[in-house]
Write an enzyme that holds these catalytic residues in place. Sequence first.
Site, PDB file in Angstrom:
ATOM      1  N   ASP A 176       5.603   4.481  -0.596  1.00 40.02           N
ATOM      2  CA  ASP A 176       6.963   4.456  -0.078  1.00 40.02           C
ATOM      3  C   ASP A 176       7.928   3.884  -1.118  1.00 40.02           C
ATOM      4  OD1 ASP A 176       9.130   4.633   1.636  1.00 40.02           O
ATOM      5  OD2 ASP A 176       8.678   2.754   2.678  1.00 40.02           O
ATOM      6  N   MET A 229       0.833  -1.199   0.000  1.00 38.16           N
ATOM      7  CA  MET A 229       0.000   0.000   0.000  1.00 38.16           C
ATOM      8  C   MET A 229       0.869   1.252   0.000  1.00 38.16           C
ATOM      9  SD  MET A 229      -3.105  -0.676   2.689  1.00 38.16           S
ATOM     10  CE  MET A 229      -1.980  -0.763   4.068  1.00 38.16           C
TER      11      MET A 229
END
Length: 362
Positions: free
Chosen positions: A304, A301
Site C-alpha cells: 500500500d 506488510m
Amino acid sequence: MIRVLVVDDSALMRRFLGRIFEAEADFEVASAKDGLEALDLIGRFRPHVVTLDVEMPNLGGLECLDRIMVEHPCPVVMVSGLTQRGAEATLRALDMGAVDFIVKPQGTISLHAEELAPLIVERVRAAAATTIRRSRRLAERLKFRAGSQPPRPQPSRRRKATPLAPAGRPADSLVLVGVSTGGPPALDAVLSTLPHDFGWPVLIAQHMPASFTGPLSRRLDRLCALDVTEVTRPTVIAAGTVYIGKGDADLVISRRGGELVALPAPSDPGHRWHPSVDRLVRTALDHVPAENLIGLLMTGMGNDGAAAMTALRAAGGHTIAEAESTAVVWGMPGELVGLGGATDVVPLPEIGQRLKDISPWH
C-alpha cells in the site's frame, strides 16, 4: 516449521487460534492459559512467535510481554478486543516491543473463522519472520541475567507548544505518511523529533481499526510538540498539525472554498488496507503540486502506497522509504524502493532530521 505459542485465558480462543495454525502445513502450535504458564513454557518450546492476549488473570498481557522482551526476546503479536481499554493497552504493548496485533472476533467465533483465518495467518507468519533487534532493552536483559528485576517502562511527557507556520513555506504543502505493522512506535520515533515550528501539516494513513486510531492520536499528541488529531469530520488543514486518518475508513484530501481539507471517506473496496495510503497520496496529488508534497512510507506488510508514491516522485515530489535495517516489516517501503520510487532510503532514527533537511523554509 514456525513454532507459535498461543497465550489466552479463554479455552475457546485457544482452540480457535490453534485450529487456524494447525491447518497450515508450516506451523507447530503450543498453548498456555495465562502469562505464568506462558513464561514457564516459552523457554522449553522456544517459539518463533507468540500470540498474547491483552487481558488475562494471574499475569496480564502487558506484564507477560515485559518479561518476554527481557527474558526471552521473540516476536509477539497481541490479541486485543475492540474496546478503548483494549486499544490503549495494545498501543502500550507495541511501544514495549510487540510486533503487531490482531483483533478478537466479535460475537460467535466460528462464524468469523473463514474470514479471519487468512489474515491472522498472514500477520503471524510475517511477525515470525521479523528479527527482534539485539539492542532493544539490552540494559534490562543484562540486569535480568544478573538476577535483578527490570524496571517498568514509564510513559514520556512533553510540553505542548503552539504550532507556527514558517515564513516562506508554500501555501499548500503536505507531508504524507503511510505505515502499517510496527507503525505506532515508528510514528513516535519520527514525530517526537519534529519541533513545534516544523510548519508542514502531516497526514498519516496508519492501518488500524476505528477504535484504535483515536487512542493513537491522543497518545501521539501527548508525546509530540506538534498538535495531533484524529480526522473524524471534514477538517481544514493547518500548518504544524498532524492528522491521523480514522480507522476502517480512508483519509482523503479535498479543497473547499480555496482551502485544503482532510476528511474521512468510506473505505474504498478497491484497496485492501485502510486507511489507504494509495488513496491519501492520489487525492493529495489531485489538489497540491507534486513539488509541494513529501511522501514517507514506513514499516508495514504489503505494498500500500508504493505505486502512488512512485507516481508522486515521478511528478516532481520527494519521497522517503524507511530502510530495511530498521523496519519491522520491509514490505511497503521495500516495494517503494523496488519500484524506483524512493528519493531517499533512511533508517528510522534519521527520518525526522531528513524531513527537516528537505524543508528549506523550516
